[in-house]
Design a protein around this motif. Structure first.
Motif, PDB file in Angstrom:
ATOM      1  N   LYS A  79       0.466  -1.188  -0.080  1.00 47.93           N
ATOM      2  CA  LYS A  79       0.513   0.185   0.013  1.00 47.93           C
ATOM      3  C   LYS A  79       0.615   1.575   0.007  1.00 47.93           C
ATOM      4  O   LYS A  79       0.460   2.430  -0.571  1.00 47.93           O
ATOM      5  CB  LYS A  79      -0.459  -0.187   0.859  1.00 47.93           C
ATOM      6  N   GLN A  80       1.626   1.157   0.725  1.00 49.50           N
ATOM      7  CA  GLN A  80       2.530   2.724   0.680  1.00 49.50           C
ATOM      8  C   GLN A  80       3.308   2.726  -0.501  1.00 49.50           C
ATOM      9  O   GLN A  80       3.551   3.957  -0.950  1.00 49.50           O
ATOM     10  CB  GLN A  80       3.664   2.280   2.090  1.00 49.50           C
ATOM     11  N   ALA A  81       3.674   1.971  -1.293  1.00 50.42           N
ATOM     12  CA  ALA A  81       4.668   1.445  -2.508  1.00 50.42           C
ATOM     13  C   ALA A  81       3.359   2.292  -3.371  1.00 50.42           C
ATOM     14  O   ALA A  81       3.783   3.634  -4.838  1.00 50.42           O
ATOM     15  CB  ALA A  81       5.346   0.170  -2.598  1.00 50.42           C
TER      16      ALA A  81
ATOM     17  N   ALA B 155       4.157   5.708  -5.213  1.00 49.61           N
ATOM     18  CA  ALA B 155       4.328   5.914  -6.770  1.00 49.61           C
ATOM     19  C   ALA B 155       2.709   7.043  -7.056  1.00 49.61           C
ATOM     20  O   ALA B 155       2.829   6.521  -8.963  1.00 49.61           O
ATOM     21  CB  ALA B 155       4.226   4.687  -7.103  1.00 49.61           C
ATOM     22  N   GLY B 156       2.094   7.344  -6.096  1.00 48.86           N
ATOM     23  CA  GLY B 156       1.170   8.155  -7.062  1.00 48.86           C
ATOM     24  C   GLY B 156       0.397   7.071  -7.412  1.00 48.86           C
ATOM     25  O   GLY B 156      -0.956   7.698  -8.351  1.00 48.86           O
ATOM     26  N   GLU B 157      -0.079   5.961  -6.893  1.00 46.54           N
ATOM     27  CA  GLU B 157      -1.145   4.704  -7.376  1.00 46.54           C
ATOM     28  C   GLU B 157      -2.640   5.481  -6.654  1.00 46.54           C
ATOM     29  O   GLU B 157      -3.734   4.774  -6.790  1.00 46.54           O
ATOM     30  CB  GLU B 157      -0.976   3.573  -8.058  1.00 46.54           C
ATOM     31  N   ARG B 158      -2.192   5.720  -5.577  1.00 41.57           N
ATOM     32  CA  ARG B 158      -3.408   5.531  -4.295  1.00 41.57           C
ATOM     33  C   ARG B 158      -3.182   6.511  -3.798  1.00 41.57           C
ATOM     34  O   ARG B 158      -2.181   8.011  -3.463  1.00 41.57           O
ATOM     35  CB  ARG B 158      -2.355   4.286  -3.510  1.00 41.57           C
ATOM     36  N   GLU B 159      -4.396   7.129  -3.204  1.00 45.00           N
ATOM     37  CA  GLU B 159      -3.995   8.207  -1.560  1.00 45.00           C
ATOM     38  C   GLU B 159      -3.627   7.664  -1.029  1.00 45.00           C
ATOM     39  O   GLU B 159      -3.507   6.790  -0.071  1.00 45.00           O
ATOM     40  CB  GLU B 159      -5.640   8.596  -1.678  1.00 45.00           C
ATOM     41  N   GLY B 160      -3.127   8.920  -0.346  1.00 45.96           N
ATOM     42  CA  GLY B 160      -2.290   8.893   1.128  1.00 45.96           C
ATOM     43  C   GLY B 160      -1.094   9.546   1.517  1.00 45.96           C
ATOM     44  O   GLY B 160      -0.806  10.899   0.799  1.00 45.96           O
ATOM     45  N   LEU B 161      -0.350   9.880   2.413  1.00 48.56           N
ATOM     46  CA  LEU B 161       0.637  10.384   2.411  1.00 48.56           C
ATOM     47  C   LEU B 161       2.220   9.702   1.795  1.00 48.56           C
ATOM     48  O   LEU B 161       2.296   8.789   2.549  1.00 48.56           O
ATOM     49  CB  LEU B 161       1.730  10.897   4.395  1.00 48.56           C
ATOM     50  N   THR B 162       2.903  10.253   1.099  1.00 50.02           N
ATOM     51  CA  THR B 162       3.700   9.173   1.012  1.00 50.02           C
ATOM     52  C   THR B 162       4.981   9.374   2.270  1.00 50.02           C
ATOM     53  O   THR B 162       4.949   9.841   2.709  1.00 50.02           O
ATOM     54  CB  THR B 162       4.307  10.182  -0.305  1.00 50.02           C
TER      55      THR B 162
END
Length: 99
Positions: A50-52, A56-63
């Motif tokens: 999920k974090q990856a 990578a910008g494929e999922r919402e959230g904080l990098t």
């Protein structure tokens, strides 16, 4: 039946995590199978994937970078609040002494 002894907390390098995520992304094995192959918890591997995806910008959230920045800002904010409280108490102390 006896209780399972908890596993000691382990840490992994970013390169190891990236390798595990890559194995999961290939699609030839499930996350559970990859986790079992490397004696990892399935939850940890899913979190890495999920974090990856977030990074990578494929999922919402904080990098990762944003999470580190947020943690640093929260630490600084806490320290500044403590400094203000110390100054507030010092001001009250000296104001009471001058009366």
């Amino acid at each position: 039946m006896g209780k399972k002894k908890p596993r000691p907390r382990r840490s992994f390098t970013p390169q190891f995590k990236a390798d595990i995520v890559e194995r999961c992304r290939r699609g030839d094995r499930t996350v559970g199978q990859v986790a079992k192959d490397f004696d990892l918890t399935e939850t940890a591997v899913r979190d890495w994937v999920k974090q990856a995806q977030v990074d990578a910008g494929e999922r919402e959230g904080l990098t990762n970078g944003e999470q580190e920045e947020l943690a640093a800002l929260r630490r600084e904010n806490r320290r500044l609040r403590e400094d203000v409280e110390i100054l507030r108490r010092a001001t009250a102390f000296f104001a009471a002494g001058t009366r």
